[in-house]
Design a protein around this motif. Structure first.
Motif, PDB file in Angstrom:
ATOM      1  N   GLY A  11       0.794  -1.229   0.000  1.00  0.00           N
ATOM      2  CA  GLY A  11       0.000   0.000   0.000  1.00  0.00           C
ATOM      3  C   GLY A  11       0.818   1.265   0.000  1.00  0.00           C
ATOM      4  O   GLY A  11       0.295   2.350   0.171  1.00  0.00           O
ATOM      5  N   GLU A  12       2.137   1.181  -0.189  1.00  0.00           N
ATOM      6  CA  GLU A  12       2.998   2.352  -0.171  1.00  0.00           C
ATOM      7  C   GLU A  12       3.626   2.602  -1.535  1.00  0.00           C
ATOM      8  O   GLU A  12       4.566   3.371  -1.676  1.00  0.00           O
ATOM      9  CB  GLU A  12       4.113   2.166   0.875  1.00  0.00           C
ATOM     10  N   GLY A  13       3.142   1.897  -2.586  1.00  0.00           N
ATOM     11  CA  GLY A  13       3.705   2.073  -3.913  1.00  0.00           C
ATOM     12  C   GLY A  13       5.081   1.453  -4.060  1.00  0.00           C
ATOM     13  O   GLY A  13       5.852   1.819  -4.943  1.00  0.00           O
ATOM     14  N   LEU A  14       5.417   0.495  -3.201  1.00  0.00           N
ATOM     15  CA  LEU A  14       6.722  -0.142  -3.233  1.00  0.00           C
ATOM     16  C   LEU A  14       6.709  -1.316  -4.201  1.00  0.00           C
ATOM     17  O   LEU A  14       5.689  -1.984  -4.368  1.00  0.00           O
ATOM     18  CB  LEU A  14       7.107  -0.615  -1.829  1.00  0.00           C
ATOM     19  N   VAL A  39       9.428  -8.650   6.698  1.00  0.00           N
ATOM     20  CA  VAL A  39       9.980  -8.152   5.441  1.00  0.00           C
ATOM     21  C   VAL A  39      10.326  -6.690   5.601  1.00  0.00           C
ATOM     22  O   VAL A  39       9.637  -5.941   6.294  1.00  0.00           O
ATOM     23  CB  VAL A  39       8.994  -8.348   4.266  1.00  0.00           C
ATOM     24  N   GLU A  40      11.415  -6.282   4.973  1.00  0.00           N
ATOM     25  CA  GLU A  40      11.850  -4.888   5.062  1.00  0.00           C
ATOM     26  C   GLU A  40      11.494  -4.169   3.777  1.00  0.00           C
ATOM     27  O   GLU A  40      11.955  -4.529   2.692  1.00  0.00           O
ATOM     28  CB  GLU A  40      13.354  -4.799   5.288  1.00  0.00           C
ATOM     29  N   THR A  41      10.652  -3.160   3.895  1.00  0.00           N
ATOM     30  CA  THR A  41      10.308  -2.321   2.763  1.00  0.00           C
ATOM     31  C   THR A  41      11.287  -1.159   2.719  1.00  0.00           C
ATOM     32  O   THR A  41      12.241  -1.115   3.498  1.00  0.00           O
ATOM     33  CB  THR A  41       8.871  -1.784   2.893  1.00  0.00           C
ATOM     34  N   ALA A  42      11.045  -0.227   1.847  1.00  0.00           N
ATOM     35  CA  ALA A  42      11.915   0.955   1.773  1.00  0.00           C
ATOM     36  C   ALA A  42      11.738   1.869   2.970  1.00  0.00           C
ATOM     37  O   ALA A  42      12.485   2.815   3.143  1.00  0.00           O
ATOM     38  CB  ALA A  42      11.627   1.729   0.487  1.00  0.00           C
ATOM     39  N   LYS A  43      10.733   1.597   3.802  1.00  0.00           N
ATOM     40  CA  LYS A  43      10.465   2.477   4.928  1.00  0.00           C
ATOM     41  C   LYS A  43      10.636   1.806   6.288  1.00  0.00           C
ATOM     42  O   LYS A  43      11.025   2.449   7.250  1.00  0.00           O
ATOM     43  CB  LYS A  43       9.041   3.045   4.829  1.00  0.00           C
ATOM     44  N   THR A 366       8.120  -0.419  13.351  1.00  0.00           N
ATOM     45  CA  THR A 366       7.269   0.670  12.896  1.00  0.00           C
ATOM     46  C   THR A 366       6.561   0.282  11.599  1.00  0.00           C
ATOM     47  O   THR A 366       7.190  -0.210  10.661  1.00  0.00           O
ATOM     48  CB  THR A 366       8.103   1.935  12.652  1.00  0.00           C
ATOM     49  N   SER A 367       5.264   0.508  11.552  1.00  0.00           N
ATOM     50  CA  SER A 367       4.488   0.151  10.369  1.00  0.00           C
ATOM     51  C   SER A 367       4.530   1.279   9.340  1.00  0.00           C
ATOM     52  O   SER A 367       4.764   2.440   9.688  1.00  0.00           O
ATOM     53  CB  SER A 367       3.029  -0.116  10.756  1.00  0.00           C
ATOM     54  N   PRO A 368       4.292   0.978   8.051  1.00  0.00           N
ATOM     55  CA  PRO A 368       4.249   2.036   7.031  1.00  0.00           C
ATOM     56  C   PRO A 368       3.237   3.119   7.351  1.00  0.00           C
ATOM     57  O   PRO A 368       3.464   4.296   7.058  1.00  0.00           O
ATOM     58  CB  PRO A 368       3.865   1.267   5.759  1.00  0.00           C
ATOM     59  N   ALA A 369       2.109   2.750   7.971  1.00  0.00           N
ATOM     60  CA  ALA A 369       1.077   3.742   8.298  1.00  0.00           C
ATOM     61  C   ALA A 369       1.599   4.764   9.298  1.00  0.00           C
ATOM     62  O   ALA A 369       1.252   5.947   9.246  1.00  0.00           O
ATOM     63  CB  ALA A 369      -0.161   3.050   8.855  1.00  0.00           C
TER      64      ALA A 369
END
Length: 460
Positions: A11-14, A39-43, A366-369
Motif C-alpha cells: 500500500g505504499e507504492g513499493l 519483510v523490510e520495505t523501503a520504509k 514501525t508500520s508504514p502507516a
C-alpha cells in the motif's frame, strides 16, 4: 490443496521488499493472521500475517533475498477438495488481483506470474540448500551416490560464479551485518562453501586482533594488519529510501534555518516536579515531551508551519490537525514515525505516545502507516550532545524543529550573570510556504513556553 502466497503490495507504492526472517518452517501448522515473516520495505520492517490456515509446504525465498511484489514467497497446504501441484504458482493465482491481509498482490502478466528478477548466486543458494537438506537427512536415507551428486552440483555451480564469494544468502547477510569480508575467507562447507561458523570465527579473530592492534594508531597509508581495507554495504531498504527522500527535499523545497537560544531552566524545574507527580507515575518525561506540547500550541498560532505544497493541483494545503513526526535513529537507518492528532493529546498522552513510538522504532517494528501522513517534525539532536544544526525537511512537510543539548552555562538572569540551563532550537522551513515573519513568530512562541511554561495558558 496448495495455496501460493505472493509478496503483496503493502500500500505504499513499493515494488520490492527483502525477506528479513521467517517465523515459520516447512511443516509448521499456521493459523489465519499468524505472523509468518518479517519483510523490510523501503520504509520499515513489517510483520507479514498468514492469509491462510494450513501447513507450510514450501518457503520460496531465503532470508536476505530481495523479492519483487507479486512473486511467490510461501506455499500452504490447506484443507480443500481441489488438488494442485506444489510447484505450480501460476495455477494457484487468479487472473485478477486478489486482496490479501496487508494489501494487494501485483497483477499477473498475461503469460503467467510476473517476471522475476535474476538474483546473483541464486543457483549456488539452491545447490547449497540441497546439500544442507541432504546432510540433515538420517544417514540411512542418503545413499553415497546421492551425496556425491549433491557435492558435484555444488562444485559445478561454484565454478560458474567466478569471483563471487561462495556462500548462501543468509550467510552473506550475516557477513554484511557483522562487517566481515567474505572474499578473505576460506569456506569449510561442502565444495568450499562459506558457512555461518566461518563468518563467526572471522569475527572472533578480528576481535582478538582488535584487542592487540586496534588501540595502536594506523601506520601511514596502511590499514591494521588482518583487517579489511574497505567494508562495502549495499544501499537498500530504509537507508536507500531516506537518502532519496532527503535529496529530493533538499533540492525541491527552498530551506531557511533560524536559531534561538533559550534559558530552559524553568522547563527543567517543571520536569523535575512532574516526575514525582502521581499523574505521571511510570511515564518517561524528557525535554522532548515539553517541546512537543509547545510545538503543537505554536502551530495553532502559526498554521502556515503545518502546511504542504501540492504541486499537482497548484495549491497550498493547511492542516488543522498535527501529525507530529519524531526523527528516530535506528539500526536500520533514520525513521520519522509520527503521532497522529498530537494537538489533541494531553501532556500525559504525549509522553506515553513518545515512549511507544521510540520503543517501536528502535525494535524495527514501525508500520508504514506510522511513517506516512506526517505534517511537521522534531529531531532531538541534543541526545548526541549537539547544540544546533540545519535539519532537512521531511518530504511533504513545511517545517522541522531541531532540539539541541541542554547545557549549564553562564546566562543573564534578573540583571546578573548566573549559571542556567540553556538550549538552542533550530527551525528549518520551506520558504515557499512560510515567510520569515511566520517562522520567527513560531520559533519565538516555542521559546517563550520553554522559558516560562506558565505562559502556555495565555496561548491556548
Amino acid at each position: 490443496m496448495i495455496k501460493v502466497f505472493t509478496l503483496p503490495d503493502l500500500g505504499e507504492g513499493l515494488t520490492e521488499s527483502e525477506i528479513v526472517s521467517w517465523k515459520v518452517a516447512v511443516g509448521d501448522a499456521v493459523k489465519l493472521n499468524q505472523v509468518i515473516a518479517e519483510v523490510e520495505t523501503a520504509k520499515a520492517v513489517v510483520e507479514l500475517p498468514s492469509p491462510y490456515e494450513g501447513v507450510i509446504s514450501r518457503l520460496h525465498e531465503e532470508p536476505g533475498t530481495v523479492v519483487e511484489v507479486g512473486n511467490p514467497i510461501v506455499s500452504f497446504e490447506v484443507a480443500g477438495s481441489e488438488d494442485s501441484a506444489p510447484d505450480a504458482p501460476a495455477e494457484e493465482q487468479n487472473s485478477k488481483r486478489v486482496p490479501t491481509l496487508v494489501g494487494y498482490g501485483a497483477e499477473p502478466e498475461k503469460g503467467g506470474r510476473p517476471a522475476r528478477r535474476a538474483r546473483p548466486g541464486a543457483a549456488l543458494a539452491v545447490a547449497s540448500t540441497t546439500a544442507a537438506q541432504a546432510a540433515a537427512e538420517p544417514a540411512a536415507s542418503v545413499s553415497l551416490p546421492a551425496a556425491a551428486v549433491v557435492q558435484n552440483l555444488v562444485q559445478n555451480v561454484v565454478q560458474n560464479v567466478g569471483e563471487r564469494p561462495r556462500s548462501t544468502p543468509p550467510v552473506r547477510k550475516l557477513a554484511r551485518d557483522l562487517g566481515v569480508d567474505l572474499s578473505a575467507l576460506n569456506g569449510t562447507g561442502v565444495g568450499g562453501l562459506i558457512t555461518r561458523e566461518d563468518v563467526q570465527a572471522a569475527v572472533v579473530s578480528s576481535e582478538v586482533l582488535g584487542s592487540a592492534q586496534l588501540a595502536a594508531p594506523f601506520a601511514a597509508g596502511q590499514a591494521a594488519a588482518g583487517l579489511p581495507r574497505e567494508v562495502r554495504t549495499p544501499i537498500k531498504g530504509v537507508r536507500k529510501y531516506t537518502a532519496a527522500a532527503m535529496v529530493s527535499s533538499a533540492f525541491t523545497a527552498p530551506h531557511v534555518t533560524e536559531f534561538l537560544t533559550v534559558d530552559v531552566t524553568p522547563t527543567m524545574e517543571l520536569l523535575a516536579k512532574l516526575k514525582v507527580s502521581r499523574a505521571f507515575a511510570g511515564l518517561k518525561l524528557t525535554p522532548l515531551t515539553i517541546v512537543a506540547k509547545a510545538l503543537c500550541v505554536a502551530v495553532g498560532r502559526n498554521p502556515s508551519l503545518n502546511s504542504r505544497w501540492d504541486e499537482a493541483n497548484q495549491e497550498i494545503v493547511t492542516m488543522s490537525y498535527v501529525n507530529l513526526g519524531i526523527a528516530a535513529a535506528t539500526p536500520r537507518g533514520l525513521m520519522v514515525p509520527n503521532i497522529k492528532d498530537a494537538e489533541s493529546r494531553s501532556l500525559t498522552e504525549l509522553a506515553q505516545a513518545l515512549a511507544e513510538l521510540t520503543e517501536t522504532a528502535r525494535a524495527g517494528k514501525t508500520s508504514p502507516a506510522e511513517l506516512s501522513g506526517g505534517t511537521i517534525s522534531i529531531t532531538n539532536i541534543g541526545v548526541f550532545g549537539i547544540d544546533a544544526g540545519t535539519p532537512i525537511l521531511n518530504p511533504g512537510e513545511a517545517a522541522i524543529l531541531a532540539m539541541g543539548a541542554v547545557r549549564r552555562q553562564p546566562w543573564e538572569y534578573q540583571g546578573e550573570v548566573a549559571l542556567r540551563q540553556v538550549m538552542t532550537l533550530s527551525l528549518s522551513f520551506d520558504h515557499r510556504l512560510v515567510d520569515g515573519e511566520q517562522g520567527s513568530k513560531f520559533l519565538a512562541d516555542i521559546g517563550t513556553i520553554l522559558a516560562d511554561p506558565g505562559m502556555l495558558i495565555t496561548m491556548i
